[in-house]
Enzyme design. Sequence first.
Site, PDB file in Angstrom:
ATOM      1  N   CYS A  21      10.600   1.787   1.839  1.00  0.00           N
ATOM      2  CA  CYS A  21      11.515   0.744   2.319  1.00  0.00           C
ATOM      3  C   CYS A  21      12.976   1.180   2.250  1.00  0.00           C
ATOM      4  O   CYS A  21      13.817   0.641   2.953  1.00  0.00           O
ATOM      5  CB  CYS A  21      11.288  -0.566   1.576  1.00  0.00           C
ATOM      6  SG  CYS A  21      11.289  -0.356  -0.199  1.00  0.00           S
ATOM      7  N   GLU A  65      11.045  -8.452  -2.088  1.00  0.00           N
ATOM      8  CA  GLU A  65      11.521  -7.102  -1.805  1.00  0.00           C
ATOM      9  C   GLU A  65      10.914  -6.733  -0.461  1.00  0.00           C
ATOM     10  O   GLU A  65       9.734  -6.408  -0.375  1.00  0.00           O
ATOM     11  CB  GLU A  65      11.082  -6.166  -2.940  1.00  0.00           C
ATOM     12  CG  GLU A  65      11.929  -4.927  -3.046  1.00  0.00           C
ATOM     13  CD  GLU A  65      11.511  -3.863  -2.070  1.00  0.00           C
ATOM     14  OE1 GLU A  65      12.065  -3.835  -0.946  1.00  0.00           O
ATOM     15  OE2 GLU A  65      10.630  -3.074  -2.411  1.00  0.00           O
ATOM     16  N   LYS A 109      -2.218  -9.524  -6.825  1.00  0.00           N
ATOM     17  CA  LYS A 109      -3.079  -9.148  -5.692  1.00  0.00           C
ATOM     18  C   LYS A 109      -2.661  -7.759  -5.274  1.00  0.00           C
ATOM     19  O   LYS A 109      -1.573  -7.550  -4.755  1.00  0.00           O
ATOM     20  CB  LYS A 109      -2.949 -10.116  -4.516  1.00  0.00           C
ATOM     21  CG  LYS A 109      -4.012  -9.820  -3.450  1.00  0.00           C
ATOM     22  CD  LYS A 109      -3.670 -10.337  -2.083  1.00  0.00           C
ATOM     23  CE  LYS A 109      -2.682  -9.470  -1.347  1.00  0.00           C
ATOM     24  NZ  LYS A 109      -3.124  -8.075  -1.105  1.00  0.00           N
ATOM     25  N   GLU A 129      12.066  -1.879  11.705  1.00  0.00           N
ATOM     26  CA  GLU A 129      11.926  -0.804  10.723  1.00  0.00           C
ATOM     27  C   GLU A 129      10.763   0.107  11.145  1.00  0.00           C
ATOM     28  O   GLU A 129       9.627  -0.369  11.279  1.00  0.00           O
ATOM     29  CB  GLU A 129      11.605  -1.447   9.364  1.00  0.00           C
ATOM     30  CG  GLU A 129      11.386  -0.469   8.255  1.00  0.00           C
ATOM     31  CD  GLU A 129      10.977  -1.159   6.950  1.00  0.00           C
ATOM     32  OE1 GLU A 129      10.433  -2.276   6.996  1.00  0.00           O
ATOM     33  OE2 GLU A 129      11.211  -0.561   5.888  1.00  0.00           O
ATOM     34  N   TRP A 163       0.798  -1.223   0.000  1.00  0.00           N
ATOM     35  CA  TRP A 163       0.000   0.000   0.000  1.00  0.00           C
ATOM     36  C   TRP A 163       0.835   1.279   0.000  1.00  0.00           C
ATOM     37  O   TRP A 163       0.285   2.358  -0.133  1.00  0.00           O
ATOM     38  CB  TRP A 163      -0.913   0.013   1.237  1.00  0.00           C
ATOM     39  CG  TRP A 163      -0.199  -0.406   2.501  1.00  0.00           C
ATOM     40  CD1 TRP A 163      -0.219  -1.641   3.082  1.00  0.00           C
ATOM     41  CD2 TRP A 163       0.676   0.388   3.316  1.00  0.00           C
ATOM     42  NE1 TRP A 163       0.598  -1.674   4.194  1.00  0.00           N
ATOM     43  CE2 TRP A 163       1.153  -0.436   4.364  1.00  0.00           C
ATOM     44  CE3 TRP A 163       1.113   1.717   3.260  1.00  0.00           C
ATOM     45  CZ2 TRP A 163       2.033   0.027   5.344  1.00  0.00           C
ATOM     46  CZ3 TRP A 163       1.997   2.175   4.232  1.00  0.00           C
ATOM     47  CH2 TRP A 163       2.429   1.332   5.259  1.00  0.00           C
TER      48      TRP A 163
HETATM   49  P1  NAD Z   1       1.989  -6.620   7.106  1.00  0.00           P
HETATM   50  O1  NAD Z   1       3.200  -7.401   7.433  1.00  0.00           O
HETATM   51  O2  NAD Z   1       0.688  -7.064   7.667  1.00  0.00           O
HETATM   52  O3  NAD Z   1       1.762  -6.540   5.516  1.00  0.00           O
HETATM   53  C1  NAD Z   1       2.730  -6.102   4.620  1.00  0.00           C
HETATM   54  C2  NAD Z   1       2.168  -6.302   3.212  1.00  0.00           C
HETATM   55  O4  NAD Z   1       2.007  -7.680   2.967  1.00  0.00           O
HETATM   56  C3  NAD Z   1       0.773  -5.713   2.998  1.00  0.00           C
HETATM   57  O5  NAD Z   1       0.718  -5.198   1.696  1.00  0.00           O
HETATM   58  C4  NAD Z   1      -0.171  -6.899   3.156  1.00  0.00           C
HETATM   59  O6  NAD Z   1      -1.356  -6.777   2.401  1.00  0.00           O
HETATM   60  C5  NAD Z   1       0.655  -8.023   2.634  1.00  0.00           C
HETATM   61  N1  NAD Z   1       0.374  -9.296   3.258  1.00  0.00           N
HETATM   62  C6  NAD Z   1       0.216  -9.545   4.575  1.00  0.00           C
HETATM   63  N2  NAD Z   1       0.043 -10.862   4.779  1.00  0.00           N
HETATM   64  C7  NAD Z   1       0.094 -11.449   3.558  1.00  0.00           C
HETATM   65  C8  NAD Z   1       0.005 -12.790   3.108  1.00  0.00           C
HETATM   66  N3  NAD Z   1      -0.149 -13.825   3.955  1.00  0.00           N
HETATM   67  N4  NAD Z   1       0.086 -13.029   1.783  1.00  0.00           N
HETATM   68  C9  NAD Z   1       0.278 -12.030   0.905  1.00  0.00           C
HETATM   69  N5  NAD Z   1       0.391 -10.749   1.266  1.00  0.00           N
HETATM   70  C10 NAD Z   1       0.306 -10.467   2.587  1.00  0.00           C
HETATM   71  O7  NAD Z   1       2.303  -5.168   7.545  1.00  0.00           O
HETATM   72  P2  NAD Z   1       1.590  -3.784   7.272  1.00  0.00           P
HETATM   73  O8  NAD Z   1       1.064  -3.288   8.578  1.00  0.00           O
HETATM   74  O9  NAD Z   1       0.671  -3.771   6.124  1.00  0.00           O
HETATM   75  O10 NAD Z   1       2.875  -2.962   6.887  1.00  0.00           O
HETATM   76  C11 NAD Z   1       3.850  -2.764   7.880  1.00  0.00           C
HETATM   77  C12 NAD Z   1       5.186  -3.299   7.540  1.00  0.00           C
HETATM   78  O11 NAD Z   1       5.279  -3.859   6.246  1.00  0.00           O
HETATM   79  C13 NAD Z   1       6.156  -2.156   7.537  1.00  0.00           C
HETATM   80  O12 NAD Z   1       6.705  -2.018   8.813  1.00  0.00           O
HETATM   81  C14 NAD Z   1       7.157  -2.499   6.508  1.00  0.00           C
HETATM   82  O13 NAD Z   1       8.243  -3.159   7.118  1.00  0.00           O
HETATM   83  C15 NAD Z   1       6.490  -3.501   5.634  1.00  0.00           C
HETATM   84  N6  NAD Z   1       6.208  -2.975   4.305  1.00  0.00           N
HETATM   85  C16 NAD Z   1       7.232  -2.927   3.424  1.00  0.00           C
HETATM   86  C17 NAD Z   1       7.025  -2.444   2.165  1.00  0.00           C
HETATM   87  C18 NAD Z   1       8.151  -2.375   1.184  1.00  0.00           C
HETATM   88  O14 NAD Z   1       8.119  -1.546   0.293  1.00  0.00           O
HETATM   89  N7  NAD Z   1       9.148  -3.256   1.282  1.00  0.00           N
HETATM   90  C19 NAD Z   1       5.760  -2.006   1.777  1.00  0.00           C
HETATM   91  C20 NAD Z   1       4.705  -2.071   2.701  1.00  0.00           C
HETATM   92  C21 NAD Z   1       4.950  -2.576   3.962  1.00  0.00           C
END
Ligand code: NAD
Length: 478
Positions: A284, A250, A175, A381, A151
């Site tokens: 990130c 990533e 997705k 992070e 997101w």
């Molecule tokens: P989260 O760990 O719940 O989710 C991270 C992402 O993964 C979201 O887009 C979510 O929809 C997706 N996701 C979660 N569970 C999944 C699954 N089982 N299968 C497929 N997709 C799944 O965390 P969050 O609260 O949405 O985001 C917080 C953390 O995520 C941040 O602290 C950051 O570290 C990380 N993040 C990293 C990036 C990046 O660009 N690398 C982008 C968004 C979030």
Amino acid sequence: MPVYPNTPLHIGGQWRPGAGLALDVVNPATGEVIGKVESAATTDLDDALAAASSGFTVWRRTSPMERAGIMKKAAGLLAERIEKIAPLLTMEQGKPLQQARNEISSAVEIIHWFAEETTRAYGRSIPARMPDVTQDVVREPVGPVAAFTPWNFPINQSVLKLAAALAAGCSIIMKGPEETPASCAELVKAFADAGIPDGVVNLVYGVPSFISTYLISHPIIRKVSFTGSTPVGKALAQLAGQHLKPITLELGGHAPALVFDDADTDDAARVLARAKYYNAGQVCIAPTRLLVHRAVFDQFVAAFENELKAIKTGYGLDPDVTMGPLANERRLAAMLEFVDDAAEHGANILSGGHRIGTRGNYFAPTIVLGATAECRVQRDEPFGPIALINRVDDYAQAVAEANRLPYGLAAYAFSRSARTMNDLARDIEAGMLSINHHGLALPETPFGGVKESGYGTEGGSEGIDAYLTPKFVSKRFI
Ligand code: NAD
């Protein structure tokens, strides 16, 4: 005020509702529900898989020139629609309008880059041992791809996977991010309107764990790509491993930025502050651990603090705003916990450290001085607008501290010394290192991490490799 749309699924060339329960989309600046996103159930995923399978048959046999033409047309449509799409991105994600425009412009460039790459996916010829034998390596598209995108950059994190997969000749089921679905759907719409054959690009939303488990396990899917957090990346890598599917990951970062005593400290402060608070820190590759030589520490901190004066926090649709709200309530709660924990461990909250107002997920740009390794924010992070500034005595200490964490995505450094620059290029454990400027994340340069920041590369000429597989063909002419 622009009208925010409900977001359907896109399967087999059709925009359609999902059989799952539609989800609310919330504007992070107001907390209000602004729309709905459709949710996929098993039947929708089965349709998407069948579509991706037949789409692959068509697309892999479409000539690279024709593929490039459709991709460039999609890029053109996206460029024409920037002023329509940017406000939707701001409303669902929170980023300022100009940053939303930048994101779409960058996606246009990325599509162009990969459209060109599709005509350069060369194989090679290996000299044979006998005169009537040829030995060729052809690079074939790996097959239908399942991609999972987050997101924070709903368009850019999607387009890196989408454009590279399409350039290679793969079909894709993406997705998209449920919290920020409309802009990602506009990206897919540009490809649909450009005439990409039905089934080549499919877009679903829903319950992430359900969708990823179903798709990764399914025999039609031959390649997986995920951008998101390290814990989720590890879970998906495990699942992909069980089914022997290659996966590109990533994941998170916790980027160090090393400022040496021979640096242009004012310039370093300006570059790092802009990068740190861009997209409210939800990036990130955002610099987070600022490691500053003690000789220039006070000067740097003053300059960095001064940069905060230029940040105007508010609703991203207001043209003066330079930093919007955090994209969801989880991040707001996380920032408060990080700051409280750091303060309890004796750190100095020099600036910010608090929520702004009571409506929307606004958090003040924050500077924390002297946070020790015991502080949670020094391990996890922050993914938000928190900069940690700490003193270092010398090169060895700075590098040891930079490499301390299991992450290794981006790193930054500031020094006038060629020797220091060369040593850093050798010593820093990261997938990307930018010295004396912010020079990362261009379409033509590789993007990816090491250690727990993941593996595989998006962007650059390496970006297409993840979607190609070599086939060796030897012929003896008789
Ligand atoms: P989260 O760990 O719940 O989710 C991270 C992402 O993964 C979201 O887009 C979510 O929809 C997706 N996701 C979660 N569970 C999944 C699954 N089982 N299968 C497929 N997709 C799944 O965390 P969050 O609260 O949405 O985001 C917080 C953390 O995520 C941040 O602290 C950051 O570290 C990380 N993040 C990293 C990036 C990046 O660009 N690398 C982008 C968004 C979030």
